[in-house]
Design a protein around this motif. Structure first.
Motif, mmCIF file in Angstrom:
data_model
loop_
_atom_site.group_PDB
_atom_site.id
_atom_site.type_symbol
_atom_site.label_atom_id
_atom_site.label_comp_id
_atom_site.label_asym_id
_atom_site.label_seq_id
_atom_site.Cartn_x
_atom_site.Cartn_y
_atom_site.Cartn_z
ATOM 1 N N GLN A 195 0.845 -1.193 0.000
ATOM 2 C CA GLN A 195 0.000 0.000 0.000
ATOM 3 C C GLN A 195 0.886 1.250 0.000
ATOM 4 O O GLN A 195 1.893 1.316 0.707
ATOM 5 C CB GLN A 195 -0.919 0.018 1.225
ATOM 6 N N GLN A 196 0.479 2.255 -0.789
ATOM 7 C CA GLN A 196 1.237 3.500 -0.889
ATOM 8 C C GLN A 196 0.307 4.684 -0.603
ATOM 9 O O GLN A 196 -0.799 4.746 -1.156
ATOM 10 C CB GLN A 196 1.854 3.656 -2.281
ATOM 11 N N VAL A 197 0.793 5.567 0.241
ATOM 12 C CA VAL A 197 0.015 6.762 0.602
ATOM 13 C C VAL A 197 0.930 7.976 0.487
ATOM 14 O O VAL A 197 2.058 7.958 1.002
ATOM 15 C CB VAL A 197 -0.548 6.667 2.034
ATOM 16 N N ALA A 198 0.438 9.017 -0.184
ATOM 17 C CA ALA A 198 1.213 10.254 -0.354
ATOM 18 C C ALA A 198 0.414 11.432 0.202
ATOM 19 O O ALA A 198 -0.793 11.539 -0.023
ATOM 20 C CB ALA A 198 1.539 10.488 -1.820
ATOM 21 N N VAL A 199 1.108 12.311 0.914
ATOM 22 C CA VAL A 199 0.489 13.516 1.489
ATOM 23 C C VAL A 199 1.322 14.723 1.068
ATOM 24 O O VAL A 199 2.541 14.751 1.274
ATOM 25 C CB VAL A 199 0.420 13.441 3.025
ATOM 26 N N GLU A 200 0.653 15.694 0.464
ATOM 27 C CA GLU A 200 1.324 16.935 0.070
ATOM 28 C C GLU A 200 0.524 18.124 0.597
ATOM 29 O O GLU A 200 -0.704 18.113 0.569
ATOM 30 C CB GLU A 200 1.443 17.038 -1.458
ATOM 31 N N MET A 201 1.252 19.145 1.063
ATOM 32 C CA MET A 201 0.592 20.388 1.479
ATOM 33 C C MET A 201 1.476 21.550 1.035
ATOM 34 O O MET A 201 2.651 21.622 1.396
ATOM 35 C CB MET A 201 0.378 20.450 2.995
ATOM 36 N N THR A 202 0.911 22.441 0.252
ATOM 37 C CA THR A 202 1.669 23.576 -0.275
ATOM 38 C C THR A 202 0.934 24.879 0.005
ATOM 39 O O THR A 202 -0.290 24.891 0.199
ATOM 40 C CB THR A 202 1.886 23.429 -1.796
ATOM 41 N N LEU A 203 1.706 25.949 -0.011
ATOM 42 C CA LEU A 203 1.147 27.293 0.169
ATOM 43 C C LEU A 203 1.635 28.170 -0.969
ATOM 44 O O LEU A 203 2.837 28.302 -1.195
ATOM 45 C CB LEU A 203 1.589 27.888 1.504
ATOM 46 N N ALA A 204 0.704 28.769 -1.695
ATOM 47 C CA ALA A 204 1.039 29.672 -2.793
ATOM 48 C C ALA A 204 -0.039 30.734 -2.904
ATOM 49 O O ALA A 204 -1.227 30.409 -3.000
ATOM 50 C CB ALA A 204 1.164 28.905 -4.113
ATOM 51 N N ASP A 205 0.384 31.990 -2.867
ATOM 52 C CA ASP A 205 -0.555 33.109 -2.990
ATOM 53 C C ASP A 205 -1.701 33.014 -1.983
ATOM 54 O O ASP A 205 -2.879 33.160 -2.327
ATOM 55 C CB ASP A 205 -1.122 33.185 -4.421
ATOM 56 N N ARG A 206 -1.326 32.731 -0.738
ATOM 57 C CA ARG A 206 -2.285 32.657 0.367
ATOM 58 C C ARG A 206 -3.290 31.521 0.185
ATOM 59 O O ARG A 206 -4.313 31.478 0.876
ATOM 60 C CB ARG A 206 -3.022 33.976 0.576
ATOM 61 N N GLN A 207 -3.003 30.587 -0.702
ATOM 62 C CA GLN A 207 -3.895 29.459 -0.936
ATOM 63 C C GLN A 207 -3.194 28.172 -0.518
ATOM 64 O O GLN A 207 -2.097 27.862 -0.982
ATOM 65 C CB GLN A 207 -4.295 29.387 -2.418
ATOM 66 N N VAL A 208 -3.837 27.417 0.361
ATOM 67 C CA VAL A 208 -3.280 26.145 0.823
ATOM 68 C C VAL A 208 -3.898 25.020 0.014
ATOM 69 O O VAL A 208 -5.123 24.967 -0.174
ATOM 70 C CB VAL A 208 -3.566 25.933 2.322
ATOM 71 N N THR A 209 -3.054 24.115 -0.460
ATOM 72 C CA THR A 209 -3.521 22.943 -1.199
ATOM 73 C C THR A 209 -3.050 21.686 -0.478
ATOM 74 O O THR A 209 -1.850 21.514 -0.238
ATOM 75 C CB THR A 209 -2.982 22.929 -2.638
ATOM 76 N N LEU A 210 -3.991 20.842 -0.104
ATOM 77 C CA LEU A 210 -3.699 19.573 0.571
ATOM 78 C C LEU A 210 -4.110 18.437 -0.352
ATOM 79 O O LEU A 210 -5.262 18.379 -0.797
ATOM 80 C CB LEU A 210 -4.462 19.491 1.897
ATOM 81 N N THR A 211 -3.174 17.553 -0.638
ATOM 82 C CA THR A 211 -3.435 16.432 -1.541
ATOM 83 C C THR A 211 -3.093 15.131 -0.827
ATOM 84 O O THR A 211 -2.003 14.982 -0.264
ATOM 85 C CB THR A 211 -2.593 16.546 -2.821
ATOM 86 N N ILE A 212 -4.035 14.156 -0.872
ATOM 87 C CA ILE A 212 -3.825 12.835 -0.285
ATOM 88 C C ILE A 212 -4.166 11.797 -1.350
ATOM 89 O O ILE A 212 -5.277 11.786 -1.897
ATOM 90 C CB ILE A 212 -4.692 12.628 0.966
ATOM 91 N N ALA A 213 -3.200 10.944 -1.634
ATOM 92 C CA ALA A 213 -3.377 9.959 -2.698
ATOM 93 C C ALA A 213 -3.030 8.561 -2.190
ATOM 94 O O ALA A 213 -2.154 8.400 -1.332
ATOM 95 C CB ALA A 213 -2.500 10.311 -3.902
ATOM 96 N N ASP A 214 -3.768 7.548 -2.704
ATOM 97 C CA ASP A 214 -3.460 6.141 -2.386
ATOM 98 C C ASP A 214 -3.478 5.335 -3.673
ATOM 99 O O ASP A 214 -3.910 5.822 -4.729
ATOM 100 C CB ASP A 214 -4.457 5.583 -1.366
ATOM 101 N N ASN A 215 -2.996 4.115 -3.616
ATOM 102 C CA ASN A 215 -2.972 3.236 -4.796
ATOM 103 C C ASN A 215 -3.974 2.105 -4.665
ATOM 104 O O ASN A 215 -3.756 0.980 -5.125
ATOM 105 C CB ASN A 215 -1.564 2.664 -5.003
ATOM 106 N N GLY A 216 -5.102 2.424 -3.992
ATOM 107 C CA GLY A 216 -6.140 1.412 -3.799
ATOM 108 C C GLY A 216 -7.007 1.230 -5.024
ATOM 109 O O GLY A 216 -6.744 1.787 -6.101
ATOM 110 N N PRO A 217 -8.126 0.483 -4.860
ATOM 111 C CA PRO A 217 -9.000 0.150 -6.001
ATOM 112 C C PRO A 217 -9.930 1.269 -6.417
ATOM 113 O O PRO A 217 -10.685 1.134 -7.389
ATOM 114 C CB PRO A 217 -9.795 -1.040 -5.460
ATOM 115 N N GLY A 218 -9.911 2.400 -5.719
ATOM 116 C CA GLY A 218 -10.838 3.473 -6.059
ATOM 117 C C GLY A 218 -12.207 3.218 -5.445
ATOM 118 O O GLY A 218 -12.473 2.152 -4.890
#
Length: 358
Positions: free
Chosen positions: A281-304
């Motif tokens: 199982q693979q899990v990825a977490v990303e959090m970025t800040l650009a132009d006062r906007q926060v983007t949180l991304t969480i991804a897995d390699n499951g079956p959907g």
């Protein structure tokens, strides 16, 4: 004949001395040994308001005659100016001034040249008064600043104590929920209690970070993601391969609690329902800040998944959407048989954005 020529020379010398006295820009007097005023120049007459020739110097002052006589006697003993002072009486305008006196030798004998500086003592009176006033104001401000600093320190201490108690209460509540989970008989009840326990733990993680950080109003985004992820990742049947890419910036406490709940919900879903049919199982977490906007991304390699096919996961997504409405944010989900990716976006007010440059 010789006596007459000497007398004429003395008279001429005295006249020259008087002319030199008149040329002085400051008020000046010539005094005899007994402190009688032999002559005064134009500046002295203007300052004193009359011609004081023939008057005793003591007639001009409102102070101690003995001290003034002693000063004049000392002036007769030196050709270097001696500094003194005199407070003039009402006839002399009541001014205070500094004196500069020394011996001067004329053909008729030794005299004292006395210069009056009418502004020397009074020149800085108003300035000194203002400086004293400013010093008093500075002392008052420093006192007020010290009281304010003490008040702020007490407030921070009380807030930290409150945060410590909240953290302890959250841990106690988490323990109660975990105990209830162990005693629950149905799997559905166990899952519900476990989900609530993880949400409480996410809030507790924020309180723990706030208590241990230097500030009392914001926490670091990277530390927040790390603390919340520990509990959710512990749900994996086998250890998942994780990847974190998180910008470090400060998040205000009110926003941090909501973000922690959102992150916990999406990460819990990824761990519980993102198990692939084969492989790790693979899990990825990303959090970025650009132009006062926060983007949180969480991804897995499951079956959907599709919301209509997975009520549990969809209910978690509904909670996330409700939390995002509080932040003015949005959620976008992309799900395929190769995995699911959740994109969360929300703004931070400008005054709350401060990148950690350390």
């Amino acid at each position: 004949m010789r006596h007459e020529s000497i007398t004429s020379a003395d008279t001429a010398a005295d006249a020259g001395a008087k002319a030199l006295l008149e040329a002085l820009p400051e008020a000046a007097l010539l005094l005899s040994r007994d402190a009688m005023i032999l002559t005064s120049n134009r500046a002295a007459r203007a300052f004193l308001g009359r011609d004081v020739t023939g008057e005793p110097l003591s007639a001009l002052q409102a102070g101690d005659d003995a001290a003034l006589a002693h000063y004049i006697d000392r002036c007769f003993g030196t050709s270097s100016p001696l500094i003194g002072s005199i407070v003039l009486n009402d006839g002399g305008k009541g001014d205070s001034c500094r004196l500069f006196g020394c011996r001067a030798t004329l053909p008729g004998g030794a005299v004292v040249l006395l210069r009056l500086d009418p502004n020397e003592d009074g020149r800085f009176t108003a300035l000194n008064s203002k400086i004293a006033e400013l010093h008093g104001e500075i002392r008052q401000r420093r006192h007020a600043q010290a009281i304010l600093a003490e008040t702020v320190a007490e407030r921070e201490l009380l807030l930290r104590e409150l945060q410590h108690r909240v953290k302890n209460n959250m841990h106690m509540l988490d323990g109660i929920l975990r105990g209830a989970e162990r005693e629950a008989r149905s799997e559905e009840a166990k899952d519900a209690l476990r989900d609530v326990s993880l949400r409480i733990a996410a809030i507790g993680a924020v309180q723990q970070l706030l208590y241990s950080s230097e500030g009392i109003e914001t926490i670091d985004s990277a530390r927040l993601v790390e603390a919340v992820s520990k509990g959710a990742l512990a749900l994996a049947r086998n250890e998942a391969a994780t990847r974190f890419e998180v910008d470090s910036f400060r998040i205000p406490i009110e926003t941090a609690v909501t973000v922690a709940l959102i992150l916990n919900e999406l990460l819990t879903n990824a761990v519980k329902y993102g198990q692939p049919a084969s492989g790790a199982q693979q899990v990825a977490v990303e959090m970025t800040l650009a132009d006062r906007q926060v983007t949180l991304t969480i991804a897995d390699n499951g079956p959907g998944f599709a919301p209509q096919q997975s009520h549990r996961r969809a209910s978690g997504v509904g909670l996330v959407k409700g939390l995002l409405r509080q932040l003015g944010g949005s959620l976008h989900i992309g799900s395929t048989p190769e995995g699911t990716t959740c994109h969360v976006g929300f703004p931070l007010p400008e005054q709350e954005v401060r990148r950690d440059l350390s």
